[in-house]
Scaffold this motif. Sequence first.
Motif, mmCIF file in Angstrom:
data_model
loop_
_atom_site.group_PDB
_atom_site.id
_atom_site.type_symbol
_atom_site.label_atom_id
_atom_site.label_comp_id
_atom_site.label_asym_id
_atom_site.label_seq_id
_atom_site.Cartn_x
_atom_site.Cartn_y
_atom_site.Cartn_z
ATOM 1 N N LEU A 145 0.860 -1.179 0.000
ATOM 2 C CA LEU A 145 0.000 0.000 0.000
ATOM 3 C C LEU A 145 0.890 1.220 0.000
ATOM 4 O O LEU A 145 1.831 1.303 0.783
ATOM 5 N N VAL A 146 0.594 2.162 -0.866
ATOM 6 C CA VAL A 146 1.318 3.429 -0.867
ATOM 7 C C VAL A 146 0.354 4.456 -0.289
ATOM 8 O O VAL A 146 -0.687 4.730 -0.852
ATOM 9 N N ILE A 147 0.710 4.975 0.882
ATOM 10 C CA ILE A 147 -0.217 5.816 1.642
ATOM 11 C C ILE A 147 0.283 7.241 1.631
ATOM 12 O O ILE A 147 1.471 7.483 1.853
ATOM 13 N N THR A 148 -0.601 8.164 1.381
ATOM 14 C CA THR A 148 -0.266 9.592 1.456
ATOM 15 C C THR A 148 -0.828 10.111 2.761
ATOM 16 O O THR A 148 -2.022 10.013 3.008
ATOM 17 N N LEU A 149 0.060 10.638 3.598
ATOM 18 C CA LEU A 149 -0.349 11.031 4.939
ATOM 19 C C LEU A 149 -0.158 12.508 5.153
ATOM 20 O O LEU A 149 0.803 13.094 4.688
ATOM 21 N N ASN A 150 -1.063 13.078 5.926
ATOM 22 C CA ASN A 150 -0.885 14.437 6.395
ATOM 23 C C ASN A 150 -0.793 14.329 7.903
ATOM 24 O O ASN A 150 -1.798 14.226 8.585
ATOM 25 N N GLY A 151 0.428 14.300 8.434
ATOM 26 C CA GLY A 151 0.580 14.002 9.853
ATOM 27 C C GLY A 151 0.318 12.535 10.038
ATOM 28 O O GLY A 151 1.026 11.698 9.497
ATOM 29 N N GLU A 152 -0.755 12.201 10.763
ATOM 30 C CA GLU A 152 -1.107 10.802 10.875
ATOM 31 C C GLU A 152 -2.418 10.498 10.179
ATOM 32 O O GLU A 152 -2.900 9.369 10.233
ATOM 33 N N THR A 153 -2.982 11.491 9.510
ATOM 34 C CA THR A 153 -4.283 11.293 8.876
ATOM 35 C C THR A 153 -4.074 10.849 7.440
ATOM 36 O O THR A 153 -3.269 11.409 6.721
ATOM 37 N N ILE A 154 -4.836 9.849 7.034
ATOM 38 C CA ILE A 154 -4.643 9.276 5.711
ATOM 39 C C ILE A 154 -5.378 10.123 4.686
ATOM 40 O O ILE A 154 -6.545 10.452 4.876
ATOM 41 N N LYS A 155 -4.692 10.457 3.586
ATOM 42 C CA LYS A 155 -5.385 11.162 2.524
ATOM 43 C C LYS A 155 -5.647 10.276 1.328
ATOM 44 O O LYS A 155 -6.634 10.427 0.647
ATOM 45 N N LYS A 156 -4.758 9.349 1.040
ATOM 46 C CA LYS A 156 -4.957 8.505 -0.134
ATOM 47 C C LYS A 156 -4.297 7.159 0.134
ATOM 48 O O LYS A 156 -3.207 7.106 0.683
ATOM 49 N N VAL A 157 -4.952 6.087 -0.264
ATOM 50 C CA VAL A 157 -4.380 4.748 -0.128
ATOM 51 C C VAL A 157 -4.411 4.121 -1.505
ATOM 52 O O VAL A 157 -5.455 4.102 -2.149
ATOM 53 N N GLU A 158 -3.275 3.625 -1.955
ATOM 54 C CA GLU A 158 -3.258 3.036 -3.281
ATOM 55 C C GLU A 158 -2.691 1.634 -3.167
ATOM 56 O O GLU A 158 -1.530 1.473 -2.817
ATOM 57 N N PRO A 159 -3.480 0.605 -3.438
ATOM 58 C CA PRO A 159 -2.914 -0.743 -3.354
ATOM 59 C C PRO A 159 -2.137 -1.091 -4.623
ATOM 60 O O PRO A 159 -2.577 -0.807 -5.727
ATOM 61 N N HIS A 160 -0.983 -1.695 -4.454
ATOM 62 C CA HIS A 160 -0.210 -2.225 -5.569
ATOM 63 C C HIS A 160 -0.244 -3.726 -5.455
ATOM 64 O O HIS A 160 0.196 -4.290 -4.463
ATOM 65 N N LEU A 161 -0.737 -4.378 -6.481
ATOM 66 C CA LEU A 161 -0.894 -5.821 -6.409
ATOM 67 C C LEU A 161 0.155 -6.492 -7.266
ATOM 68 O O LEU A 161 0.978 -5.839 -7.881
ATOM 69 N N GLY A 162 0.076 -7.793 -7.353
ATOM 70 C CA GLY A 162 0.908 -8.500 -8.313
ATOM 71 C C GLY A 162 2.134 -9.143 -7.715
ATOM 72 O O GLY A 162 2.922 -9.733 -8.425
ATOM 73 N N TYR A 163 2.317 -9.046 -6.374
ATOM 74 C CA TYR A 163 3.503 -9.646 -5.788
ATOM 75 C C TYR A 163 3.348 -11.136 -5.581
ATOM 76 O O TYR A 163 4.259 -11.788 -5.094
#
Lengths: 371, 151, 182
Positions: free
Chosen positions: A30-48
């Motif tokens: 998961l590539v997470i974009t955070l502002n402090g500790e609050t999540i703004k965007k979660v992007e799952p990367h699959l295929g592993y």
Amino acid sequence: MIEEIGRTTEGDLIINVGPQHPATHGVLHLVITLNGETIKKVEPHLGYIHRSIEKMCESLSYRQFIYVTSRMDYLSSHINNHGCALCVEKGLQIEVPQRAQHIRVIMDELTRIASHELWWGAMAMDLGAFTPFFHAFRERETITDIMEKTCGARLTMNYMVPGGVMAELHPDFQKDVKQFIQLYKSKFEEYNELVTGNVIFQNRMKSVGILSKEDAISYGCTGPVGRASGVTCDIRKLYPYDIYNKVDFDEITETEGDSFARYVVRLKEMQQSIRIIEQLLDNIPEGDYQAKTKAVLKLPKGEFYQRVETARGELGVYIVSEGGTTPYRIKFRSPGFSNLSALEHMVKGLKIGDLVAAMGSLDLVIPDIDR
Amino acid sequence: MLNEDLKLKLTGILPLISFEEGGEWLNVIVPSEELKSFVLRLRSGPDLMMDYLFCLTCVDWKTHFTIVYHFSSTRYRHNIVVKAKIDRTNPEIETVSDIWRTAEMLEREVYDLFGVKFLHHPDLRRLIMPDDWEGWPLRKDFEDPVNMIRL
Amino acid sequence: MGVIEKMDKADFPGKIHETAGGGIVLSKLDDVINWARSNSLWPLTFATSCCGIEMMSVASAKYDFSRFGFEVARATPRQADVIIIAGTIVNKMAPVLRRLYDQMADPKYVIAMGACAISGGPFFYNTYSVVKGADHVIPVDVYIPGCPPRPEALLHALITLQGKIKAGLTREQIKESSYLNP
């Protein structure tokens, strides 16, 4: 593979969770974009863990491809095999004997209980409690011992074949299952005492990861995730297969759609599974355990779709056949794929600890998503 | 609703469609240009209300591709299969991800494995293969002498 | 008085000389270090697919591996000694595995668990994305066959690894000794 990990121009932090991480239950990145500790965007990367099962099945015969599918969602491996066997039987119009149908349903429900047990232990471990893990595995070991005596394997038991089951039940089967049911009923109160009533657990799970009913339908969420948001989607009730239309059980739905509702739905489902097993265990009819089929199976030209209810949701097996001995195209509609697509919507604006709780309540098995 | 009633209703919406026989559910074949308006009517039509897309896949028939959509309605509990034929040399079709949110990831998977471009998709890129992978693995003419060991 | 040879592999290595007021143990430092290392290996939690569930079963109460010193499973490779590759390695995961192995501190050991990690397993033919064996990526010490192997098979492999370390035969030790005797 590694994108812009670091800081964005607005001062947000981009971090990686996984692919090797104890809380992701497999290789999810998961590539997470955070502002402090609050999540703004979660992007799952699959295929592993993409093992190209669909391409591989195009060169395997109709008897062989069933065994690869038990490695897809390995916690409900019987149910995966059951779905594939039913699809092949639909194409060949084979009539499965009653004894085999009873055995299949009992094995399915035992698998469902084992899968929910492991989910319960692993989820409590994610939130920091290590004790429930050992309790859950104690019950799971009892179930896998029962399976091992009949099917020969503990985890990927290749037991269902087109036409029935592969071997006769072990003579101790009914006695062992009755003992397990006694043990389970006495331990169920322990689960509520240990985890469900715990104030810290409830605070971490209530109102976390809310999914409304319209969103659940739009994202295609099925299984306990959909049922906790109020969608009635139990395939065992809507499109019954084998003898599910003759057994008496309730479909558990909740309305809040938060992580605690998903938790409660799974715990109650375990009790309903025990109810189904009790109804069937003493009434297994005599007869064949496998219908007579040809050695080499050839499905007629056409397309066949079969849906089954795994522990995670609705699994769909779609076979396109050109009349040969191998399928032309197979597609597995996996429940985890759609459940995962709802993750970002659920956790926007929450904190990282809530992300772990929400992911745990979704019960993802990553090889099921990547196939 | 039964298959015959559905047939009448759907032909009323779009006369250009044709039906395929066999199979337990109604199979509708739609020309790919009319697909978006047709499925919009499926979603919002008061008797149809197909709000649940449960499978989106592609089949490679060596001369053309067929994109297959499986719809269901949570209200009326009927199921429909919609198929659209597209050209193999330049495969493109409209996206349905603004109608059903589950199509975002399903269409990305079809793009990744077959190379079908979905027009106006919010974020079309590879999902399960590595980002620098070349080729479309599930096509019938995919050759990979390095990785694939043939039996 | 007398010299007592070391009894069996589980005891402290060395010869005990009985003297008045206690005794003296004579041993080689290499043997003592190997004994200490083999009895406290910390595994890295690296489970990609089905074999991971059998590894979790080994960690739980019925087939306990904390009896052998493996209990402290670390999540970060910087603190781990042994990596148990449980599951299939695919092309996209191979660089990640290589990076995890490089991040581990010496001495490090590798166990390949299951048919997929040994040679690609059931996914050997007609797949375009599976690495046919984890030893294409990192060097492996112990291989465990099975799909998935039973928990007792994993315990047998852990004991074999301990025996290899005590005898000085793992890849790390052979590599080190080749630096000293080129």
